[in-house]
Design an enzyme around this catalytic site. Structure first.
Site, PDB file in Angstrom:
ATOM      1  N   LYS A 179      -2.773 -52.773  44.492  1.00  0.00           N
ATOM      2  CA  LYS A 179      -1.409 -53.119  44.900  1.00  0.00           C
ATOM      3  C   LYS A 179      -1.015 -52.351  46.161  1.00  0.00           C
ATOM      4  O   LYS A 179      -1.055 -51.136  46.181  1.00  0.00           O
ATOM      5  CB  LYS A 179      -0.435 -52.824  43.753  1.00  0.00           C
ATOM      6  N   THR A 211      13.664 -51.252  40.878  1.00  0.00           N
ATOM      7  CA  THR A 211      12.211 -51.325  40.927  1.00  0.00           C
ATOM      8  C   THR A 211      11.574 -50.589  39.760  1.00  0.00           C
ATOM      9  O   THR A 211      10.371 -50.376  39.740  1.00  0.00           O
ATOM     10  CB  THR A 211      11.707 -50.712  42.238  1.00  0.00           C
ATOM     11  N   GLY A 213       9.769 -50.060  36.565  1.00  0.00           N
ATOM     12  CA  GLY A 213       8.927 -50.868  35.679  1.00  0.00           C
ATOM     13  C   GLY A 213       8.257 -52.064  36.324  1.00  0.00           C
ATOM     14  O   GLY A 213       7.739 -52.925  35.618  1.00  0.00           O
ATOM     15  N   THR A 214       8.238 -52.108  37.642  1.00  0.00           N
ATOM     16  CA  THR A 214       7.602 -53.267  38.293  1.00  0.00           C
ATOM     17  C   THR A 214       6.090 -53.297  38.028  1.00  0.00           C
ATOM     18  O   THR A 214       5.527 -54.368  37.798  1.00  0.00           O
ATOM     19  CB  THR A 214       7.852 -53.261  39.819  1.00  0.00           C
ATOM     20  N   GLY A 215       5.464 -52.122  38.032  1.00  0.00           N
ATOM     21  CA  GLY A 215       4.016 -52.065  37.776  1.00  0.00           C
ATOM     22  C   GLY A 215       3.690 -52.494  36.357  1.00  0.00           C
ATOM     23  O   GLY A 215       2.746 -53.256  36.114  1.00  0.00           O
ATOM     24  N   CYS A 216       4.495 -51.998  35.402  1.00  0.00           N
ATOM     25  CA  CYS A 216       4.316 -52.379  33.987  1.00  0.00           C
ATOM     26  C   CYS A 216       4.446 -53.884  33.847  1.00  0.00           C
ATOM     27  O   CYS A 216       3.642 -54.541  33.182  1.00  0.00           O
ATOM     28  CB  CYS A 216       5.383 -51.721  33.113  1.00  0.00           C
TER      29      CYS A 216
HETATM   30  O1  PXL Z   1       6.014 -47.442  35.465  1.00  0.00           O
HETATM   31  C1  PXL Z   1       5.218 -46.517  34.829  1.00  0.00           C
HETATM   32  C2  PXL Z   1       5.650 -46.245  33.437  1.00  0.00           C
HETATM   33  C3  PXL Z   1       4.855 -46.640  32.402  1.00  0.00           C
HETATM   34  N1  PXL Z   1       5.148 -46.413  31.112  1.00  0.00           N
HETATM   35  C4  PXL Z   1       6.266 -45.785  30.767  1.00  0.00           C
HETATM   36  C5  PXL Z   1       7.116 -45.358  31.750  1.00  0.00           C
HETATM   37  C6  PXL Z   1       6.820 -45.599  33.120  1.00  0.00           C
HETATM   38  C7  PXL Z   1       7.731 -45.183  34.167  1.00  0.00           C
HETATM   39  O2  PXL Z   1       8.762 -44.638  33.971  1.00  0.00           O
HETATM   40  O3  PXL Z   1       8.231 -44.747  31.396  1.00  0.00           O
HETATM   41  C8  PXL Z   1       6.573 -45.546  29.335  1.00  0.00           C
END
Ligand code: PXL
Length: 270
Positions: A179, A211, A213-216
Site C-alpha cells: 500500500k 482514516t 481503521g482504513t488498513g483493517c
Molecule cells: O489499524 C491498525 C489497528 C489494528 N487493530 C486494532 C487497532 C488498530 C489501530 O488502532 O486498534 C485493534
C-alpha cells in the site's frame, strides 16, 4: 452461496479498527463474519490508552473450537499483539489450512501506539507470511519486515514488492499488496504482485481526518471478496473501491473527536 469469513485480530472498542471494523466490512460485503479475539485495547478515535494480551492458549481454544464446527472460506489476520499469540495463530492455521489467508501485518496504530511486540516480527516473517495467500503491508511495515529503510518513491516500491514476494516463495499462489498511501501526493498507487505480474492499483486521496481503521477495513474487504471472485486482482480492485467510498462518505457519521471511522455500511444506509 454465502461464504464464511473469519478475522483474527484485536478489539478496538470505538469500532473503527480491529475486529469490529472487520466484522462490519465482511458483513457489508455479504459474507458471514466470525471473529477470534487475539488482543484487547482500550482506545477511542484519539488514540490507544491501553493494550491487554489474550492468553495464547485461549487463542488456540477459540480457533480450534470454531474450525472444528464451522467451515471457514477465508481468514484475515490483524493485530496479534505479542509473539506467543503470533506463533499460536501460525501453528493452528497451519493445522486447519483455510483456502485463503489475508495477513495485514499490523504493527503500529495511527496514533503511534505499538500493536505488535518486536519478537513477533520474526515469527510473522518466518511462520505466518509463508502460510498467507495475500499480505497487505503499508510502506513502514514493509520496511520493518525486510529490515530496510522505508520506500519513498514508486520505483523503490517496485523493488520492495518484489523482495516481499520472495519471502513468500512456497507452494501457494501468493500475492503482495503493497500500500503506497504513505507516499506524498494526491494520487496514490498500491502495487499487487504474485512474482509474475506487477499490477498498479491507482487511487485518489480523500481529504479527511476519518482514516482510523482504513488498513483493517481494506484487508477485511479483500478477505471477504476473494472467495466470491476467485481472483485476487479483481478482489483487490473491488476492495479498494469499497474503502474509497467508505472514506469518502465517513462524514455522514459522527463518532469522536480524533480520527473518525470510515462508513462501512455506506451501501446499505441511505
Ligand atoms: O489499524 C491498525 C489497528 C489494528 N487493530 C486494532 C487497532 C488498530 C489501530 O488502532 O486498534 C485493534
Amino acid at each position: 452461496m454465502i461464504f464464511n469469513t473469519l478475522t483474527i485480530a484485536g478489539v478496538d472498542p470505538s469500532g473503527g479498527a480491529g475486529i469490529l471494523a472487520d466484522v462490519k466490512t465482511m458483513s457489508a460485503l455479504g459474507t458471514y463474519a466470525c471473529a477470534v479475539v487475539a488482543a484487547l485495547t482500550a482506545q477511542n478515535t484519539k488514540g490507544v490508552s491501553g493494550v491487554q494480551p489474550v492468553a495464547p492458549e485461549f487463542v488456540r481454544q477459540q480457533i480450534d473450537t470454531l474450525f472444528d464446527d464451522v467451515h471457514i472460506d477465508s481468514v484475515k489476520i490483524g493485530m496479534l499483539g505479542q509473539e506467543p499469540v503470533t506463533r499460536m495463530v501460525a501453528e493452528r492455521l497451519a493445522y486447519w489450512m483455510p483456502d485463503h489467508i489475508v495477513l495485514d501485518p499490523v504493527m503500529v496504530a495511527k496514533s503511534g501506539d505499538v500493536l505488535l511486540d518486536k519478537p513477533a516480527i520474526a515469527t510473522l516473517r518466518e511462520a505466518l507470511i509463508p502460510l498467507s495467500t495475500v499480505i497487505t503491508p503499508n510502506l513502514p511495515e514493509a520496511g520493518v519486515l525486510l529490515g530496510e529503510r522505508e520506500a519513498d518513491s514508486l520505483k523503490q516500491m517496485y523493488r520492495v514488492a518484489e523482495r516481499l514476494r520472495k519471502l513468500m516463495d512456497h507452494h501457494r499462489t501468493v500475492w503482495v499488496m503493497l500500500k503506497g498511501g504513505h507516499l506524498p501526493g494526491n494520487d496514490t498507487v498500491d502495487l499487487l504482485t504474485d512474482g509474475d505480474r506487477m499490477i498498479e492499483l491507482p487511487g485518489k486521496r480523500v481529504d479527511t481526518a476519518n482514516t482510523h481503521g482504513t488498513g483493517c477495513t481494506l484487508s477485511a474487504a479483500l478477505c471477504a471478496l476473494i472467495p466470491g471472485t476467485g481472483d485476487v486482482p479483481q478482489a483487490a480492485r473491488l476492495a479498494k473501491a469499497y474503502i474509497e467510498t467508505a472514506i469518502a462518505r465517513s462524514g455522514e457519521l459522527n463518532v469522536g473527536h480524533g480520527h473518525g471511522p470510515v462508513h462501512h455500511f455506506h451501501a446499505l444506509w441511505s
